[in-house]
Write a protein that holds these residues in place. Sequence first.
Motif, PDB file in Angstrom:
ATOM      1  N   UNK A   1      41.523 -55.499  27.418  1.00 33.47           N
ATOM      2  CA  UNK A   1      40.375 -54.645  27.386  1.00 33.47           C
ATOM      3  C   UNK A   1      40.610 -53.134  27.577  1.00 33.47           C
ATOM      4  N   UNK A   2      41.324 -52.680  28.690  1.00 36.07           N
ATOM      5  CA  UNK A   2      41.591 -51.542  28.774  1.00 36.07           C
ATOM      6  C   UNK A   2      42.706 -50.870  27.648  1.00 36.07           C
ATOM      7  N   UNK A   3      43.388 -51.517  26.801  1.00 33.39           N
ATOM      8  CA  UNK A   3      44.402 -51.137  26.005  1.00 33.39           C
ATOM      9  C   UNK A   3      43.331 -50.948  24.793  1.00 33.39           C
ATOM     10  N   UNK A   4      42.307 -51.815  24.467  1.00 35.50           N
ATOM     11  CA  UNK A   4      41.443 -51.530  23.275  1.00 35.50           C
ATOM     12  C   UNK A   4      40.653 -50.121  23.403  1.00 35.50           C
TER      13      UNK A   4
ATOM     14  N   UNK B   1      40.792 -47.001  21.292  1.00 32.28           N
ATOM     15  CA  UNK B   1      39.749 -46.167  20.748  1.00 32.28           C
ATOM     16  C   UNK B   1      39.558 -44.781  20.980  1.00 32.28           C
ATOM     17  N   UNK B   2      39.755 -44.453  22.421  1.00 31.13           N
ATOM     18  CA  UNK B   2      39.707 -43.083  22.820  1.00 31.13           C
ATOM     19  C   UNK B   2      40.738 -42.279  22.253  1.00 31.13           C
ATOM     20  N   UNK B   3      42.010 -42.650  21.945  1.00 31.90           N
ATOM     21  CA  UNK B   3      43.074 -42.029  21.160  1.00 31.90           C
ATOM     22  C   UNK B   3      42.684 -41.626  19.850  1.00 31.90           C
ATOM     23  N   UNK B   4      41.821 -42.594  19.190  1.00 32.28           N
ATOM     24  CA  UNK B   4      41.506 -42.444  17.903  1.00 32.28           C
ATOM     25  C   UNK B   4      40.432 -41.561  17.687  1.00 32.28           C
ATOM     26  N   UNK B   5      39.154 -41.704  18.527  1.00 34.19           N
ATOM     27  CA  UNK B   5      37.912 -40.978  18.150  1.00 34.19           C
ATOM     28  C   UNK B   5      37.977 -39.756  18.865  1.00 34.19           C
ATOM     29  N   UNK B   6      38.564 -39.287  19.983  1.00 22.22           N
ATOM     30  CA  UNK B   6      38.477 -38.190  20.937  1.00 22.22           C
ATOM     31  C   UNK B   6      39.219 -36.933  19.776  1.00 22.22           C
TER      32      UNK B   6
END
Length: 135
Positions: free
Chosen positions: A1-4, A8-13
């Motif tokens: 769950x943490x990896x997802x 997402x943070x790495x992509x969207x931020x």
Amino acid sequence: MKSKTLILLVIFVPLIIAGAIWAKGYYNDRYVASDIFYTQIPSDEVNEDSWLLNDKGVKQEKGKQYELMGYNEKGEERIVHFFKKGVAKDYFAPGTYMKVTVSKTIELGQKVVSEGDIPKSVLKMIKEKGTKIDK
């Protein structure tokens, strides 16, 4: 769950940051005053009732569109566009000097000024080169 969540943070931020930077640049280029150009309504300008047209050439309301050469203190030239709503008696008189505030992409506003309000170097360009645009 943490990896997802991390993915997402790495992509969207970065996307959000890039979007904010683009939006700020767009706003600054379009709506923040970057220069002042001076022009003069040509002395042979004829003030007759006319219509303002939209980008498709359809009549909108009575008024006059101006497209003139403007000059700034750096000696640069730029075509400036502005309009005056109303009928012929409301239009700018021939010989009127105008101060046009611009952004990088559009004219933000204009006002009538006296000859004494125009920098001497700019006034010289107006008198030597004129403000009419040959079409």
